[in-house]
Design a protein around this motif. Structure first.
Motif, mmCIF file in Angstrom:
data_model
loop_
_atom_site.group_PDB
_atom_site.id
_atom_site.type_symbol
_atom_site.label_atom_id
_atom_site.label_comp_id
_atom_site.label_asym_id
_atom_site.label_seq_id
_atom_site.Cartn_x
_atom_site.Cartn_y
_atom_site.Cartn_z
ATOM 1 N N UNK A 130 12.045 -4.033 -13.822
ATOM 2 C CA UNK A 130 10.703 -3.761 -14.298
ATOM 3 C C UNK A 130 9.802 -4.957 -13.722
ATOM 4 N N UNK A 131 10.095 -5.920 -13.420
ATOM 5 C CA UNK A 131 9.404 -7.118 -12.959
ATOM 6 C C UNK A 131 9.163 -6.845 -11.544
ATOM 7 N N UNK A 132 10.466 -6.671 -10.853
ATOM 8 C CA UNK A 132 10.449 -6.349 -9.317
ATOM 9 C C UNK A 132 9.365 -5.169 -9.003
ATOM 10 N N UNK A 133 9.632 -4.064 -9.958
ATOM 11 C CA UNK A 133 8.705 -2.857 -9.323
ATOM 12 C C UNK A 133 7.240 -3.248 -9.561
ATOM 13 N N UNK A 134 7.069 -3.892 -10.878
ATOM 14 C CA UNK A 134 5.525 -4.164 -11.017
ATOM 15 C C UNK A 134 5.028 -5.099 -9.782
ATOM 16 N N UNK A 135 5.758 -6.103 -9.582
ATOM 17 C CA UNK A 135 5.162 -6.682 -8.129
ATOM 18 C C UNK A 135 4.919 -5.691 -6.805
ATOM 19 N N UNK A 136 5.649 -4.574 -6.899
ATOM 20 C CA UNK A 136 5.546 -3.647 -5.837
ATOM 21 C C UNK A 136 4.261 -2.624 -6.103
ATOM 22 N N UNK A 137 3.680 -2.847 -7.419
ATOM 23 C CA UNK A 137 2.473 -1.949 -7.718
ATOM 24 C C UNK A 137 3.054 -0.732 -8.396
ATOM 25 N N UNK A 138 4.279 -0.742 -8.796
ATOM 26 C CA UNK A 138 4.889 0.379 -9.452
ATOM 27 C C UNK A 138 5.125 -0.205 -10.999
ATOM 28 N N UNK A 139 5.836 0.776 -11.420
ATOM 29 C CA UNK A 139 6.355 0.692 -12.993
ATOM 30 C C UNK A 139 7.604 1.336 -13.344
ATOM 31 N N UNK A 140 8.409 1.050 -14.325
ATOM 32 C CA UNK A 140 9.375 1.689 -14.757
ATOM 33 C C UNK A 140 8.766 3.206 -15.405
ATOM 34 N N UNK A 141 7.866 2.833 -16.220
ATOM 35 C CA UNK A 141 7.420 4.394 -16.789
ATOM 36 C C UNK A 141 5.573 4.384 -16.813
ATOM 37 N N UNK A 142 5.228 5.515 -16.814
ATOM 38 C CA UNK A 142 3.875 5.893 -16.945
ATOM 39 C C UNK A 142 3.295 5.967 -18.159
ATOM 40 N N UNK A 143 2.096 5.873 -18.337
ATOM 41 C CA UNK A 143 1.395 6.144 -19.641
ATOM 42 C C UNK A 143 1.871 7.224 -20.292
ATOM 43 N N UNK A 144 2.060 8.414 -19.382
ATOM 44 C CA UNK A 144 2.684 9.743 -19.776
ATOM 45 C C UNK A 144 4.201 9.575 -20.194
ATOM 46 N N UNK A 145 4.922 8.641 -19.922
ATOM 47 C CA UNK A 145 6.555 8.648 -20.302
ATOM 48 C C UNK A 145 7.204 8.940 -19.216
ATOM 49 N N UNK B 261 9.618 -14.014 -7.057
ATOM 50 C CA UNK B 261 8.609 -13.166 -6.398
ATOM 51 C C UNK B 261 9.046 -12.602 -5.292
ATOM 52 N N UNK B 262 8.626 -11.335 -5.097
ATOM 53 C CA UNK B 262 9.176 -10.434 -3.967
ATOM 54 C C UNK B 262 8.888 -11.013 -2.339
ATOM 55 N N UNK B 263 7.861 -11.729 -2.610
ATOM 56 C CA UNK B 263 7.226 -12.474 -1.468
ATOM 57 C C UNK B 263 6.428 -13.862 -1.880
ATOM 58 N N UNK B 264 6.170 -14.730 -1.102
ATOM 59 C CA UNK B 264 5.398 -15.604 -1.500
ATOM 60 C C UNK B 264 3.979 -15.123 -1.765
ATOM 61 N N UNK B 265 3.368 -15.575 -2.864
ATOM 62 C CA UNK B 265 2.064 -15.285 -3.228
ATOM 63 C C UNK B 265 1.895 -14.128 -4.176
ATOM 64 N N UNK B 266 2.972 -13.225 -4.307
ATOM 65 C CA UNK B 266 2.996 -11.949 -4.903
ATOM 66 C C UNK B 266 3.206 -12.056 -6.192
ATOM 67 N N UNK B 267 2.297 -11.907 -7.118
ATOM 68 C CA UNK B 267 2.493 -12.159 -8.619
ATOM 69 C C UNK B 267 2.031 -10.780 -9.574
ATOM 70 N N UNK B 268 2.016 -10.830 -10.795
ATOM 71 C CA UNK B 268 1.611 -9.662 -11.467
ATOM 72 C C UNK B 268 2.804 -9.112 -12.437
ATOM 73 N N UNK B 269 4.110 -9.550 -12.264
ATOM 74 C CA UNK B 269 5.219 -8.884 -12.551
ATOM 75 C C UNK B 269 5.413 -9.281 -14.076
ATOM 76 N N UNK B 270 4.927 -10.443 -14.735
ATOM 77 C CA UNK B 270 5.223 -10.673 -15.887
ATOM 78 C C UNK B 270 4.085 -10.234 -16.778
ATOM 79 N N UNK B 271 4.337 -10.233 -18.175
ATOM 80 C CA UNK B 271 3.173 -9.895 -18.958
ATOM 81 C C UNK B 271 3.589 -10.657 -20.331
ATOM 82 N N UNK B 272 2.500 -10.753 -21.200
ATOM 83 C CA UNK B 272 2.569 -11.280 -22.563
ATOM 84 C C UNK B 272 3.214 -9.954 -23.409
ATOM 85 N N UNK B 273 4.449 -10.110 -23.517
ATOM 86 C CA UNK B 273 5.015 -8.836 -24.498
ATOM 87 C C UNK B 273 5.214 -9.343 -26.009
#
Length: 429
Positions: free
Chosen positions: A203-218, A294-306
């Motif tokens: 999930x974290x790896x995908x989020x860093x790539x601008x993707x996601x495990x699941x969409x809002x539509x499931x 991180x998938x590359x230096x400076x790339x973030x956004x994979x985490x979230x407060x769950x």
């Protein structure tokens, strides 16, 4: 924490849950003078939880009978109890399952108690939203947390290298793995467990790539090329001796005691910020935590407060209001908050955070500071996963990871089967 449920056990559990939804809610067996509580976790969590149930009995005169199990035993048993109309009044619930249980009426909406026995006026808004399904409140977040990499700092000292920081990358992981191989400490300890079938790492790896495990539509938020690349990356790490071999990883059966960190086979494992307390209680070496690589230096956004987990009230409970009153005590009573600390995550009420902060031990302070200072690692909370997410994680993603690890399938085969199998599972719901 790495967990595993074999496919037969998982499907038995979800079949029981479906049966509960089809059959309707049966009467609960709990008496009004007592409540039943179930949760997953280790002994450290149980000690804290039972400390609060003792406080509650002293304050309210109500017995709260608790039971705890390892994660991989918890869900099949809960589903069976739910199907039999004998679910405990208070259920520890996970973000991945809350939609499924809510839609089956296996847990009850709590809105009617809000403003009465359940005071949420100062509850963190993002954590409150995390417990809602179709606009109704089905779960009270017991703390905010984030995925984290737990680190055995003593092992890094023995290997003669510095432990990673929040800036580290997957390339750094390869370099760390090489250093551990060269140092050959503790009989060949590896740098990290095999994360190829860790849903949070994917999930974290995908989020860093601008993707996601699941969409809002499931639906799936990634494709076959992503899945193949994921398995290929871990195959490379496995072949290079950076992560533990499949035969070692197979020894991890779910409880903390069998994880690669506790067994001493790996210096790092993907986990959650709130689990540092439980792990440190059974590991002699000093532990710390950083973000996932991180998938590359400076790339973030994979985490979230769950929401680390919720307390929900069983749909079959005959004592819903009493259960809601216990939930209110659990999250807001000052003495209860002191007992609980941050083992389940950072408290979601500001006053509770103020009460607990001065009482925290070193590990709890580390967890609090980590969640509060994620910086550019932090991204938005994703939508609740679809009802079938648990089956995809436990019965498909992990199985395919093991099969690639043991050489039974190639990354290309596993990647294709992950997408096909996940779509099939999603299509059945």
């Amino acid at each position: 924490m790495t967990v595993r449920i074999d496919r037969r056990k998982f499907l038995m559990g979800t079949t029981a849950l479906v049966a509960a939804g089809a059959a309707g809610v049966m009467p609960a067996w709990a008496q009004a003078s007592s409540l039943r509580l179930t949760f997953w976790g280790g002994q450290a969590r149980a000690d804290r939880t039972y400390g609060v149930t003792d406080l509650y009995k002293a304050a309210k005169g109500t017995d709260v009978e608790g039971e705890f199990l390892a994660w991989n035993d918890y869900w099949p048993k809960l589903a069976t109890q739910t199907a039999g109309g004998n679910a405990p009044d208070i259920i520890q619930m996970d973000y991945r399952y809350i939609v499924e249980y809510a839609k089956r009426n296996a847990i009850a909406p709590l809105d009617e108690f809000v403003g009465g026995v359940l005071d949420l006026s100062n509850f963190d808004a993002d954590q409150l939203e995390g417990g809602k399904v179709d606009g109704k409140l089905y779960g009270i977040s017991l703390g905010a947390n984030s995925v984290a990499m737990l680190i055995n700092t003593a092992a890094f000292e023995e290997a003669g290298i510095e432990a990673p920081t929040n800036a580290w990358t997957y390339d750094d992981l390869i370099a760390i793995g090489e250093a551990f191989k060269t140092a050959n400490i503790r009989g060949g300890m590896k740098a990290i467990m095999d994360g190829s079938y860790s849903e949070p790492m994917l999930d974290n790896w995908l989020r860093q790539r601008g993707k996601a495990l699941y969409t809002a539509e499931g639906k799936l938020g990634f494709d076959e090329a992503d899945a193949v690349e994921w398995y290929a990356m871990w195959a490379k790490l496995r072949e290079a001796g950076v992560c533990v071999p499949a035969e070692d990883q197979a020894l991890d059966t779910g409880p903390l005691e069998t994880t690669m960190l506790v067994s001493g086979k790996a210096a790092m494992i993907p986990s959650n910020s709130n689990q540092l307390v439980g792990f440190q209680a059974i590991v002699q070496d000093k532990l710390a935590m950083v973000g996932y690589p991180r998938i590359a230096a400076g790339v973030g956004g994979g985490h979230y407060r769950k929401p680390s987990m919720f307390f929900s009230v069983a749909g079959s409970s005959a004592n819903k209001e009493a259960a809601a009153e216990f939930l209110n005590f659990f999250i807001s009573d000052p003495e209860a908050v002191k007992v609980l600390g941050v083992e389940r995550g950072i408290p979601c009420i500001a006053a509770s955070r103020d009460v607990v902060a001065p009482t925290l031990d070193e590990q709890s302070q580390i967890a609090l500071n980590f969640v509060a200072n994620l910086g550019d690692l932090l991204g938005p909370l994703p939508p609740s996963p679809p009802a079938a997410a648990g089956e995809i994680s436990e019965s498909l993603l992990r199985t395919l990871g093991q099969e690639v690890g043991f050489g039974a399938k190639s990354p290309e085969q596993a990647g294709g089967e992950l997408i096909t199998g996940a779509n099939d599972i999603l299509g059945r719901v």
